[in-house]
Design a protein around this motif. Structure first.
Motif, short mmCIF file in Angstrom:
data_model
loop_
_atom_site.label_atom_id
_atom_site.label_comp_id
_atom_site.label_asym_id
_atom_site.label_seq_id
_atom_site.Cartn_x
_atom_site.Cartn_y
_atom_site.Cartn_z
N VAL A 192 0.86 -1.18 0.00
CA VAL A 192 0.00 0.00 0.00
C VAL A 192 0.90 1.23 0.00
O VAL A 192 1.84 1.32 0.79
CB VAL A 192 -0.93 0.02 1.24
N ARG A 193 0.59 2.17 -0.91
CA ARG A 193 1.33 3.42 -0.99
C ARG A 193 0.39 4.56 -0.63
O ARG A 193 -0.68 4.70 -1.22
CB ARG A 193 1.88 3.65 -2.39
N VAL A 194 0.78 5.34 0.38
CA VAL A 194 -0.04 6.45 0.86
C VAL A 194 0.79 7.73 0.76
O VAL A 194 1.81 7.86 1.43
CB VAL A 194 -0.47 6.24 2.34
N PRO A 195 0.37 8.66 -0.11
CA PRO A 195 1.11 9.93 -0.20
C PRO A 195 1.06 10.70 1.12
O PRO A 195 0.01 10.78 1.75
CB PRO A 195 0.37 10.70 -1.30
N LYS A 196 2.20 11.23 1.52
CA LYS A 196 2.25 12.04 2.72
C LYS A 196 1.61 13.39 2.43
O LYS A 196 1.78 13.95 1.36
CB LYS A 196 3.70 12.27 3.16
N VAL A 197 0.86 13.87 3.37
CA VAL A 197 0.23 15.19 3.26
C VAL A 197 1.06 16.14 4.12
O VAL A 197 1.33 15.86 5.28
CB VAL A 197 -1.24 15.14 3.75
N GLU A 198 1.45 17.24 3.51
CA GLU A 198 2.22 18.23 4.26
C GLU A 198 1.33 18.80 5.36
O GLU A 198 0.18 19.17 5.12
CB GLU A 198 2.69 19.35 3.35
N GLU A 199 1.86 18.84 6.55
CA GLU A 199 1.10 19.38 7.66
C GLU A 199 1.04 20.89 7.54
O GLU A 199 2.06 21.55 7.41
CB GLU A 199 1.75 18.99 8.99
N SER A 200 -0.15 21.40 7.55
CA SER A 200 -0.30 22.85 7.51
C SER A 200 -0.25 23.38 8.93
O SER A 200 -0.85 22.81 9.84
CB SER A 200 -1.61 23.24 6.84
N GLU A 201 0.46 24.44 9.08
CA GLU A 201 0.55 25.02 10.42
C GLU A 201 -0.57 26.01 10.60
O GLU A 201 -0.62 27.04 9.95
CB GLU A 201 1.91 25.70 10.60
N ASN A 202 -1.50 25.67 11.45
CA ASN A 202 -2.62 26.53 11.74
C ASN A 202 -2.31 27.39 12.96
O ASN A 202 -3.03 27.37 13.95
CB ASN A 202 -3.90 25.68 12.02
N LYS A 203 -1.23 28.08 12.85
CA LYS A 203 -0.93 28.96 13.97
C LYS A 203 -0.69 30.36 13.43
O LYS A 203 -0.24 30.55 12.29
CB LYS A 203 0.28 28.48 14.77
N LYS A 204 -0.99 31.28 14.26
CA LYS A 204 -0.85 32.68 13.89
C LYS A 204 -0.27 33.41 15.09
O LYS A 204 -0.72 33.21 16.23
CB LYS A 204 -2.21 33.27 13.52
N LEU A 205 0.70 34.22 14.84
CA LEU A 205 1.31 35.00 15.90
C LEU A 205 0.42 36.21 16.15
O LEU A 205 0.14 37.00 15.24
CB LEU A 205 2.72 35.43 15.51
N ILE A 206 -0.06 36.35 17.35
CA ILE A 206 -0.94 37.45 17.72
C ILE A 206 -0.09 38.55 18.33
O ILE A 206 0.67 38.32 19.28
CB ILE A 206 -2.01 37.00 18.74
N GLU A 207 -0.20 39.72 17.74
CA GLU A 207 0.54 40.85 18.26
C GLU A 207 -0.13 41.39 19.51
O GLU A 207 -1.35 41.57 19.55
CB GLU A 207 0.62 41.95 17.20
N ILE A 208 0.65 41.63 20.51
CA ILE A 208 0.14 42.12 21.77
C ILE A 208 0.25 43.65 21.76
O ILE A 208 1.30 44.20 21.47
CB ILE A 208 0.94 41.54 22.96
N GLU A 209 -0.84 44.33 22.08
CA GLU A 209 -0.85 45.80 22.10
C GLU A 209 -0.49 46.34 23.45
O GLU A 209 -0.70 45.81 24.47
CB GLU A 209 -2.21 46.31 21.67
#
Length: 128
Positions: free
Chosen positions: A111-128
């Motif tokens: 069985v061959r399963v293509p790897k899926v690139e992990e998307s980074e669901n992170k966002k740097l929040i700027e602190i005011e």
């Protein structure tokens, strides 16, 4: 009195106990060329007896062999061949199910399963 080795008396008990999982599907899993590759030994099965399913990040391989009906009236001296359902699952995370391929040849399922690139669901929040 003839002495018999201890192993002789306990053969059946321990062999049955120790080999219960002996029929589990043995496999190799490796990465190559951006794919997960899974090679599973499933000797004695036909392609029609095997199912490969991808669901919720899991790849599940199932093989089932039913006992033949004419087996019921036989008086076995030794009955080591096993029948039943064998299953193995692998967690692979996100899967592109349309791109998964499988090939069964000479008792080996590949069985061959293509790897899926992990998307980074992170966002740097700027602190005011």
């Amino acid at each position: 009195m003839k002495l018999m080795p201890r192993k002789y008396f306990l053969d059946d008990v321990f062999d049955d106990f120790m080999t219960q999982n002996n029929n589990a599907m043995k496999c190799d899993v490796y990465e190559k060329d951006g794919n997960y590759n899974i090679e599973v030994d499933i000797p004695g099965f036909k392609k029609e007896d095997i199912k490969v399913e991808a669901k919720d990040g899991y790849l599940t391989i199932t093989a089932e062999k039913k006992e033949k009906e004419d087996e019921e009236n036989k008086n076995y001296i030794c009955h080591e061949r096993r029948y039943g359902k064998y299953e193995r699952s692998f967690y692979l995370g996100d899967l592109k199910t349309d791109d998964i391929s499988a090939k069964f040849e000479n008792g080996i399922l590949k069985v061959r399963v293509p790897k899926v690139e992990e998307s980074e669901n992170k966002k740097l929040i700027e602190i005011e």
